[in-house]
Structure formats: C-alpha cells, structure tokens
Design an enzyme around this catalytic site. Structure first.
Site, PDB file in Angstrom:
ATOM      1  N   LYS A   1      24.908  19.230  18.960  1.00 46.48           N
ATOM      2  CA  LYS A   1      24.387  20.589  18.757  1.00 46.48           C
ATOM      3  C   LYS A   1      25.118  21.637  19.610  1.00 46.48           C
ATOM      4  O   LYS A   1      25.497  21.373  20.746  1.00 46.48           O
ATOM      5  CB  LYS A   1      22.890  20.633  19.119  1.00 46.48           C
ATOM      6  CG  LYS A   1      22.021  19.694  18.303  1.00 46.48           C
ATOM      7  CD  LYS A   1      21.932  20.058  16.842  1.00 46.48           C
ATOM      8  CE  LYS A   1      21.042  21.230  16.544  1.00 46.48           C
ATOM      9  NZ  LYS A   1      19.612  20.937  16.581  1.00 46.48           N
TER      10      LYS A   1
ATOM     11  N   ASP B   1      35.735  41.193 -12.951  1.00 49.93           N
ATOM     12  CA  ASP B   1      34.288  41.106 -13.190  1.00 49.93           C
ATOM     13  C   ASP B   1      33.963  41.584 -14.605  1.00 49.93           C
ATOM     14  O   ASP B   1      33.120  41.013 -15.297  1.00 49.93           O
ATOM     15  CB  ASP B   1      33.516  41.995 -12.201  1.00 49.93           C
ATOM     16  CG  ASP B   1      33.598  41.450 -10.788  1.00 49.93           C
ATOM     17  OD1 ASP B   1      34.259  40.408 -10.608  1.00 49.93           O
ATOM     18  OD2 ASP B   1      33.011  42.080  -9.885  1.00 49.93           O
TER      19      ASP B   1
ATOM     20  N   ARG C   1      14.266  18.592   0.502  1.00 49.02           N
ATOM     21  CA  ARG C   1      14.168  17.352   1.273  1.00 49.02           C
ATOM     22  C   ARG C   1      12.716  16.888   1.426  1.00 49.02           C
ATOM     23  O   ARG C   1      12.431  15.698   1.382  1.00 49.02           O
ATOM     24  CB  ARG C   1      14.790  17.596   2.644  1.00 49.02           C
ATOM     25  CG  ARG C   1      14.722  16.450   3.575  1.00 49.02           C
ATOM     26  CD  ARG C   1      15.459  16.773   4.861  1.00 49.02           C
ATOM     27  NE  ARG C   1      15.453  15.643   5.748  1.00 49.02           N
ATOM     28  CZ  ARG C   1      14.446  15.332   6.559  1.00 49.02           C
ATOM     29  NH1 ARG C   1      13.377  16.092   6.571  1.00 49.02           N
ATOM     30  NH2 ARG C   1      14.520  14.280   7.339  1.00 49.02           N
TER      31      ARG C   1
ATOM     32  N   TYR D   1      27.496  18.216   1.504  1.00 52.77           N
ATOM     33  CA  TYR D   1      27.959  17.445   2.665  1.00 52.77           C
ATOM     34  C   TYR D   1      27.899  15.940   2.475  1.00 52.77           C
ATOM     35  O   TYR D   1      28.211  15.196   3.394  1.00 52.77           O
ATOM     36  CB  TYR D   1      27.224  17.852   3.939  1.00 52.77           C
ATOM     37  CG  TYR D   1      25.716  17.710   3.885  1.00 52.77           C
ATOM     38  CD1 TYR D   1      25.100  16.468   3.736  1.00 52.77           C
ATOM     39  CD2 TYR D   1      24.910  18.829   4.009  1.00 52.77           C
ATOM     40  CE1 TYR D   1      23.734  16.349   3.694  1.00 52.77           C
ATOM     41  CE2 TYR D   1      23.531  18.729   3.976  1.00 52.77           C
ATOM     42  CZ  TYR D   1      22.948  17.477   3.813  1.00 52.77           C
ATOM     43  OH  TYR D   1      21.591  17.363   3.765  1.00 52.77           O
TER      44      TYR D   1
ATOM     45  N   ASP E   1      32.035  39.742 -17.562  1.00 49.23           N
ATOM     46  CA  ASP E   1      30.808  40.300 -18.150  1.00 49.23           C
ATOM     47  C   ASP E   1      30.877  40.365 -19.675  1.00 49.23           C
ATOM     48  O   ASP E   1      29.892  40.104 -20.361  1.00 49.23           O
ATOM     49  CB  ASP E   1      30.543  41.713 -17.600  1.00 49.23           C
ATOM     50  CG  ASP E   1      30.174  41.669 -16.129  1.00 49.23           C
ATOM     51  OD1 ASP E   1      29.847  40.569 -15.647  1.00 49.23           O
ATOM     52  OD2 ASP E   1      30.244  42.731 -15.469  1.00 49.23           O
TER      53      ASP E   1
ATOM     54  N   CYS F   1      15.089  61.668  37.742  1.00 52.26           N
ATOM     55  CA  CYS F   1      16.348  60.928  37.613  1.00 52.26           C
ATOM     56  C   CYS F   1      16.521  60.003  38.827  1.00 52.26           C
ATOM     57  O   CYS F   1      16.414  60.462  39.969  1.00 52.26           O
ATOM     58  CB  CYS F   1      17.515  61.910  37.526  1.00 52.26           C
ATOM     59  SG  CYS F   1      19.111  61.086  37.651  1.00 52.26           S
TER      60      CYS F   1
ATOM     61  N   CYS G   1      19.648  61.651  41.015  1.00 57.31           N
ATOM     62  CA  CYS G   1      19.612  62.944  41.709  1.00 57.31           C
ATOM     63  C   CYS G   1      18.191  63.437  41.983  1.00 57.31           C
ATOM     64  O   CYS G   1      18.001  64.427  42.687  1.00 57.31           O
ATOM     65  CB  CYS G   1      20.369  63.993  40.900  1.00 57.31           C
ATOM     66  SG  CYS G   1      19.535  64.415  39.364  1.00 57.31           S
TER      67      CYS G   1
ATOM     68  N   CYS H   1      18.591  63.433  31.947  1.00 56.48           N
ATOM     69  CA  CYS H   1      18.687  64.181  33.187  1.00 56.48           C
ATOM     70  C   CYS H   1      19.654  65.318  32.872  1.00 56.48           C
ATOM     71  O   CYS H   1      20.798  65.064  32.485  1.00 56.48           O
ATOM     72  CB  CYS H   1      19.256  63.292  34.293  1.00 56.48           C
ATOM     73  SG  CYS H   1      19.782  64.270  35.707  1.00 56.48           S
TER      74      CYS H   1
ATOM     75  N   LYS I   1      27.509  21.654  11.118  1.00 57.07           N
ATOM     76  CA  LYS I   1      26.108  21.425  10.756  1.00 57.07           C
ATOM     77  C   LYS I   1      25.531  22.780  10.341  1.00 57.07           C
ATOM     78  O   LYS I   1      25.269  23.643  11.168  1.00 57.07           O
ATOM     79  CB  LYS I   1      25.335  20.846  11.943  1.00 57.07           C
ATOM     80  CG  LYS I   1      23.922  20.451  11.579  1.00 57.07           C
ATOM     81  CD  LYS I   1      23.273  19.660  12.698  1.00 57.07           C
ATOM     82  CE  LYS I   1      21.934  19.085  12.280  1.00 57.07           C
ATOM     83  NZ  LYS I   1      20.948  20.081  11.886  1.00 57.07           N
TER      84      LYS I   1
ATOM     85  N   GLU J   1      32.135  17.461  10.710  1.00 56.53           N
ATOM     86  CA  GLU J   1      31.736  18.549   9.803  1.00 56.53           C
ATOM     87  C   GLU J   1      30.904  19.544  10.586  1.00 56.53           C
ATOM     88  O   GLU J   1      30.335  19.204  11.628  1.00 56.53           O
ATOM     89  CB  GLU J   1      30.866  17.996   8.659  1.00 56.53           C
ATOM     90  CG  GLU J   1      31.616  17.057   7.750  1.00 56.53           C
ATOM     91  CD  GLU J   1      30.708  16.415   6.703  1.00 56.53           C
ATOM     92  OE1 GLU J   1      29.508  16.758   6.642  1.00 56.53           O
ATOM     93  OE2 GLU J   1      31.223  15.571   5.960  1.00 56.53           O
TER      94      GLU J   1
ATOM     95  N   CYS K   1      24.488  66.045  38.778  1.00 55.79           N
ATOM     96  CA  CYS K   1      23.955  64.705  39.098  1.00 55.79           C
ATOM     97  C   CYS K   1      25.137  63.767  39.354  1.00 55.79           C
ATOM     98  O   CYS K   1      26.015  63.611  38.496  1.00 55.79           O
ATOM     99  CB  CYS K   1      23.108  64.223  37.919  1.00 55.79           C
ATOM    100  SG  CYS K   1      22.607  62.513  38.021  1.00 55.79           S
TER     101      CYS K   1
HETATM  102  S1  IVH Z   1      24.437  14.606   6.823  1.00 59.46           S
HETATM  103  C1  IVH Z   1      22.602  11.239   7.849  1.00 59.46           C
HETATM  104  N1  IVH Z   1      25.925  16.690   7.179  1.00 59.46           N
HETATM  105  O1  IVH Z   1      21.012  18.400   8.981  1.00 59.46           O
HETATM  106  C2  IVH Z   1      22.734  12.221   6.906  1.00 59.46           C
HETATM  107  N2  IVH Z   1      23.574  16.968   7.337  1.00 59.46           N
HETATM  108  O2  IVH Z   1      19.347  16.884  10.837  1.00 59.46           O
HETATM  109  C3  IVH Z   1      22.070  13.476   7.180  1.00 59.46           C
HETATM  110  N3  IVH Z   1      22.861  19.238   7.792  1.00 59.46           N
HETATM  111  O3  IVH Z   1      18.700  17.261   6.638  1.00 59.46           O
HETATM  112  C4  IVH Z   1      22.704  14.532   6.512  1.00 59.46           C
HETATM  113  N4  IVH Z   1      24.855  20.132   7.865  1.00 59.46           N
HETATM  114  O4  IVH Z   1      19.907  19.427   6.154  1.00 59.46           O
HETATM  115  C5  IVH Z   1      24.675  16.228   7.144  1.00 59.46           C
HETATM  116  N5  IVH Z   1      27.380  18.465   7.500  1.00 59.46           N
HETATM  117  C6  IVH Z   1      26.142  17.985   7.431  1.00 59.46           C
HETATM  118  C7  IVH Z   1      25.013  18.811   7.621  1.00 59.46           C
HETATM  119  C8  IVH Z   1      23.746  18.251   7.575  1.00 59.46           C
HETATM  120  C9  IVH Z   1      23.570  20.362   7.957  1.00 59.46           C
HETATM  121  C10 IVH Z   1      21.404  19.155   7.880  1.00 59.46           C
HETATM  122  C11 IVH Z   1      20.769  18.488   6.692  1.00 59.46           C
HETATM  123  C12 IVH Z   1      19.946  17.377   7.247  1.00 59.46           C
HETATM  124  C13 IVH Z   1      19.805  17.752   8.684  1.00 59.46           C
HETATM  125  C14 IVH Z   1      19.652  16.539   9.530  1.00 59.46           C
END
Ligand code: IVH
Length: 673
Positions: free
Chosen positions: A313, A34, A137, A225, A38, A407, A410, A425, A116, A114, A430
C-alpha cells in the site's frame, strides 16, 4: 432496403461502431471524428427503431441505459472474488517474498507488478463472445447483478471476436476518472446538490443506480486486472493472460510490468509512488502477483486472501490529528490569513505541522474549534488542508476561534470590507506587510534579486533600512556592513545583484509592485497595452475593463493602486534609481511561469476554446505541441481526451485537468516539472 440488406447494414454498422468505440475509449487512438461516429450511431438507431425485433444486446445502442429496475438480482461468483493481504513497507513486502520463496522452494519466481486501483471490483461474464453479465464483488461469493449499468461503460467490449474462449470471466476495477469527478461535482454543486466526497464513492453511487440511464451519463471507466476463468483455458501465466485480454479489446493498464526480483518490485513501487498524483485515477498501492498459474495454484489461498499476491500500500494521503491552535499571518496586501497549528502527523509520507484555513468563513463553515480532532489531506504538492472535524470525538473542552481584532504585527485595528470574507490590516506602514511586499518584490518572477532571501529581507526591515520596496536601490556599503555577519565580499555581491535587477523587463516591474490580482500574466497584458509606466498610471478604469483578460476586479485594483499617493512616490523613487519603467520592445514573455515548458492540450475545454487555451499557455511562456512525446512536460486534458491521454500516461507525463491547470497558473508560482 430488403430484409437481408437491413440485417447486413445493421451488422456492418455495429461492427464499425464497436471498433471505433474500442479505438476511442480503450486505446485512445480514434480514427474518425465525433461527428462521423454520431452519424453512424444515428443511422443504427434509426434502423433499429424501425425494426425492433432486430435489436441485439451487443448493439452499441444498448449502452445508453434502460428502464429503471426495482432491485438488483443476486449474482453468485463461480470462483470467489478474493481480497488481498497488505504490506505497508519494504520489510513487510520482503517478508511476503521470503515466505513465498519458502513455500515454492525456489528463491526466484517471476512476478507481475500492477497498480492497485481504488474503485469497485466487478466480474464480467462473456458467453460465446457476448457480454451477458456484470456483477459487483459483494461478499466475494455473491454480489449484485449490475449488468445494465456495466453495459453503459464504453471501455467494456460488448462483443469479442472469435479468438475468444467459449466462456470467459474477466475481473477489473471500475473507477470514476479524477478529472471527470471534479467537473461532475462542480455541476452537482451548481445545481444545489451535495458533492460526492471522492471518485471512489461516486463510482459506487453510479454503479448502484437502479436507473441505468443515470449511470450512462457518468463517465465510468475500467481497468481489467485478471482472469476469473476461461473455458478453454490456454494461458499458463497471468502476464500472458493479460496480454491476451488486451488483444481481445479489454482495457488493461499500461503500467503492468513483469519482474524477476524483489528489488525490482521495490523500484516499481517507488517509481510509481511519484507519478500517481498525475494519473487520472486513484491508486492506493501496488499489487504484486506470482506470474505462473501453476505456482499460484500451488500456493493457494488462506481464508479470502491468496498467498500468491500481496498489496503493497501507498502511504495514505489523509491522516487524523489534533488541531492544537489557530494562528494568523499577515499577507503582503494586509490580508489576515488563519492557519491550523497541528499536532505533527505523517500524511502521504510527509510530516505535516500546519494547514491553510484561508479565512474566517472557512473556519465557520467547518465549525472548526481549537482542540478538535481533524482529518487532514495532502494532494500533490498542494498545501495540506483540513477536510473535516471529527465531531464524535469532541469532549466539550474545544474552544471556538475568533479572528483577532488587531493586526498581530503592528497592533492596528483589523477591518473587514463590506461583503468580503477577508480580514485586512490597512496600516500602510505595518512592518510585516513590508517584509512580505519586499519578499515579493525581489522574488524570482519579479525583480529576481539573487541573495535576498526572507531572512535578510526581515533584517533589512527590522533594522529600519527599508521603508518601502524602492529603498533597496538606495542601500549603500556602510548600511550593509553594519549588519551581522556581512563581509565586504557579500555586500559587494548583493549590491551588484540589486543593481543588475534595475534592467529587468518592464512587465516584471509591474508584477513586482504587488498590485492585488496582478500577476505575471496580467502584467504582460498591461505592458502590451500601455508600454510604459506613465501611460499605465493615467489609464482609465473603463479602458482597462475592456482589455481581454482583465475583468472589473483587476481593473479596479489597478486603478486604485495608481491613485494612491504613497504608491506614486515609490514609482518616482524607482525611476530616480534607474529602474527601467518602459517596455524595451522584443518579446515580452521571458521568464514567465510556464517558460520553456512543453504542453500538449487535448479534449474539449469547458471555459475556453482550444485555441484560446493554447494562446494562454503561450502567453505564459509555454510551448504548445500537437503530439505527446517523452519531451512533453504536461498534458492538459479536457473532456473526451482521446489517444493523447493514454500516450501521456504510458510515458509517465504529468496530466492536468483544465481546472488543475487554471489553478496552477492562477497560483502564479513558477512551475517546474
Ligand atoms: S487482483 C487476488 N489486481 O483490490 C486477487 N486487485 O484488495 C485480487 N484491486 O477486490 C484481485 N487493483 O478490487 C487485483 N491490480 C489489481 C487491483 C486489484 C485494485 C482491488 C480489487 C480487489 C481488491 C483486493
């Protein structure tokens, strides 16, 4: 320096700093310290301050934030930023796969899995290799121009090398690392500010600052992503494009995986559901994308949702349910602990019926009333907690809770020591406290008596065979044979197990006594300092306070314990029974809570120096090593953790923040990986 020398030096410093920035923040493999960084950074700043006209927007000095702005400009997205359709179980994911197969007229197509990430989507634009715009977005078509704020995120490259396309837009998710979030909130609370409710909100709050100097102080990070667009466009699949973006210096996620079959996707989902708790960023599912761009185009989009991707999900780790009642149980030191009785509800895939409420203060602060609708959260292996009451759902029939005055076991009066949030207590006989004390005495970290579980302990107390913990050493055949379903064989086994526990190491006997605030670690310290029970009994409070690792609270608790006549009688009975009450020499750290577990420590710790921290782990039986490998059980990450963090992440090793580690060892529960 001549003008050309100055501009050469500036160029070289910027190149070097950008490279080291990438090594540190993106791939976590720093090559310099570091301090060295710096020094270079300061030199660049000095030269730039003498030559303002030579400052460029891609200079690393431009990450520190700029003057506040009045408002964010609008930023339209040349290609809309889409959202994703959801699947909530295997069946729904398989439906998506089947529908997609039908549309593509082929059963098999390659997919990319991937994580999410639960943060904020952004689009980053580069022209001629220079970062020119960062946008949120927004509604998917128009977002906000947050370029100045995005520029402060160290894992985003400001310049790209000449392998880049002329025009490029990448998309990713900005997040606030979980460990940094804990520290950040602690600091907010310490300075009297309200804490943020979760890392996602603090990422949003940080990214929407009009003063980018504030954003610059927040340790935001990003995972890229996807590709927004590239001109020229040379890649034909998402996986190739992601690999290429990684090679250009963007931070991509090590868990991205290309698969061929829906079964592989389900396996990916299940495997990753197990590790998300240990990651330093929040994830709420898995995103599955069709890999080939031509197939993506063929599938197209319906409304805002592409047909070529789906979000599978994870079960939510928060749920809403009814607080049916508030119960109380009695701990081994007599503390009366309230707990929530909940209408059973699924939280993160597990049915939750109870949640801890700690003490009366906890209930008052949240204004919890019986009958309330409450938000429950389960994080990791931790006991579920009540996050808040949904006041808007109150009907007026909810009932305030009052701590019992007697208590529940007891029937004796409960007392609240002055200035404490505890209810106690204080009846030494007890029976439920005795059950808890005995349960603790025979537990794994204490005398470790095999075959003596909670049910049996309760029976022994209820049948009047035990008045204090030492009585287990005075049990005989006839006592036990009288009990229900106890055959001679089980009786012999149990008595043998009890007998062999007499030779447990001395520090375990101290732990077993159940002195308030004295767990395994403190017992070890006391063993080292005093060596046998008589020296410990005659220890003085002022002498205890100065033992490193023992503060006034522990010292006063130890002192008070050995001033109590009943406790001294128990010790005499243990001695008479043949329990070893002195250190037998050799290593103290046998079955400690971190016994045999391999740790790597990285980054700066807030409270202790690194070496002190490592000593602490070793003191608890853990093994500390310098590098992460598949054999590592835990990585403890402080601030600026460096390359070991990514190594641990890619190997799926559990990562703990400093705070999480301290909580873990304070819990005094044996840790397993
Ligand atoms: S792909 C179709 N990849 O999820 C393309 N989105 O519900 C959409 N997100 O607005 C994006 N991880 O903010 C993609 N591995 C991932 C993601 C991802 C998180 C979020 C992203 C998007 C939202 C859609």
């Amino acid at each position: 320096m001549s003008d050309s020398n100055i501009s050469d030096r500036l160029k070289s410093l910027r190149q070097k700093l950008n490279r080291h920035n990438h090594l540190y923040y993106v791939i976590h493999r720093p090559e310099i310290s570091d301090q060295e960084y710096d020094v270079m950074f300061q030199e660049l700043k000095d030269i730039e301050s003498q030559n303002l006209e030579l400052i460029t927007i891609d200079s690393p000095t431009q990450r520190v934030g700029a003057e506040p702005i009045k408002d964010f400009k609008e930023a339209s997205h040349p290609y809309p930023m889409l959202s994703l359709g959801n699947a909530f179980d295997d069946g729904e994911f398989l439906d998506w796969h089947q529908r997609t197969s039908g549309l593509l007229e082929q059963d098999e197509f390659r997919m990319v899995c991937e994580l999410k990430y639960d943060g904020l989507a952004v689009a980053l634009t580069y022209e001629e290799g220079v970062f020119v715009r960062g946008a949120t977005r927004g509604n998917g078509v128009v977002g906000e121009d947050v370029t100045l704020n995005i520029r402060t995120i160290k894992s985003i490259p400001l310049v790209l090398d000449n392998r880049r396309p002329d025009k490029l837009e990448v998309r990713g998710e900005v997040f606030f690392p979980k460990s940094a979030f804990t520290r950040f909130n602690d600091a907010r609370i310490a300075s009297g500010l309200d804490p943020y409710s979760n890392p996602r909100n603090s990422a949003a709050g940080s990214l929407k600052q009009l003063d980018s100097r504030i954003t610059a102080q927040r340790p935001l990070d990003i995972f890229i992503y996807g590709l927004g667009y590239a001109e020229p466009m040379v890649h034909s699949t998402h996986s190739e494009a992601m690999e290429y973006l990684g090679s250009l210096g963007f931070k991509t996620n090590p868990y991205n995986l290309t698969v061929e079959t829906p079964q592989q996707v389900i396996k990916y989902y299940k495997d990753h559901l197990k590790i998300i708790e240990s990651l330093d960023y929040d994830c709420d599912g898995v995103v599955i994308k069709v890999d080939r761009f031509d197939l993506q185009n063929h599938l197209g989009t319906v409304g805002r949702e592409p047909r070529w991707a789906v979000a599978y999900k994870f079960p939510p780790n928060q749920s809403i349910t009814r607080l049916l009642d508030i119960g109380v149980n009695v701990g081994r030191t007599g503390t009366i602990n309230p707990y929530a009785v909940l209408d059973p509800v699924e939280v993160g895939g597990v049915i939750v019926k109870n949640a801890t409420l700690h003490n009366e203060d906890y209930i008052r602060k949240r204004d919890l009333r019986i009958g309330d609708w409450v938000l429950i959260e389960r994080a990791g292996e931790v006991i579920p907690k009540v996050v808040k009451v949904l006041e808007e759902r109150r009907t007026g029939i909810e009932v305030e809770f009052h701590m019992p005055t007697r208590c529940p076991s007891c029937g004796q009066d409960i007392v609240t020591p002055y200035g404490e949030a505890l209810s106690l207590c204080i009846n030494a006989s007890c029976s439920i406290q005795l059950v808890r004390r005995l349960e603790h005495f025979v537990s794994k970290n204490s005398m470790d008596v095999e075959g003596l579980g909670i049910k049996f302990v309760t029976v022994l107390v209820e049948k009047g065979l035990i008045d204090d913990v030492s009585d287990i050493y005075y049990l005989c055949d006839s006592d036990l044979l009288e009990l229900d379903r106890m055959a001679q064989k089980s009786v012999t086994n149990l008595l043998e197990a009890i007998d062999s526990s007499k030779s447990r190491p001395f520090y375990r006997v101290i732990t077993a006594l159940g002195i308030p605030h004295v767990g395994v670690e403190v017992s070890e310290l006391l063993t080292r300092k005093y060596g046998d029970i008589d020296a410990l009994i005659s220890s003085k409070e002022e002498e205890l306070i100065v033992v490193p690792g023992i503060g006034p609270k522990i010292a006063s608790s130890v002192h008070a314990y050995f001033r109590n006549e009943t406790n001294l009688q128990i010790i005499e009975k243990l001695r008479k029974a043949g329990v070893i009450l002195q250190d037998q020499g050799g290593h103290v750290n046998r079955e400690l809570i971190l016994s045999g577990l391999k740790f790597v420590v990285t980054g700066r710790m807030a409270d202790l120096s690194r070496s002190k921290f490592e000593e602490k782990i070793k003191g608890l039986g853990g093994i500390v090593s310098g590098s992460v490998s598949s054999k590592t059980d835990f990585l403890v990450a402080g601030e600026s953790p460096g390359s070991k963090f990514a190594d641990a992440e890619s190997l799926g090793i559990r990562i703990l923040s400093e705070l999480e580690f301290l909580e873990l060892i304070e819990s005094n529960l044996p840790v397993n990986n």
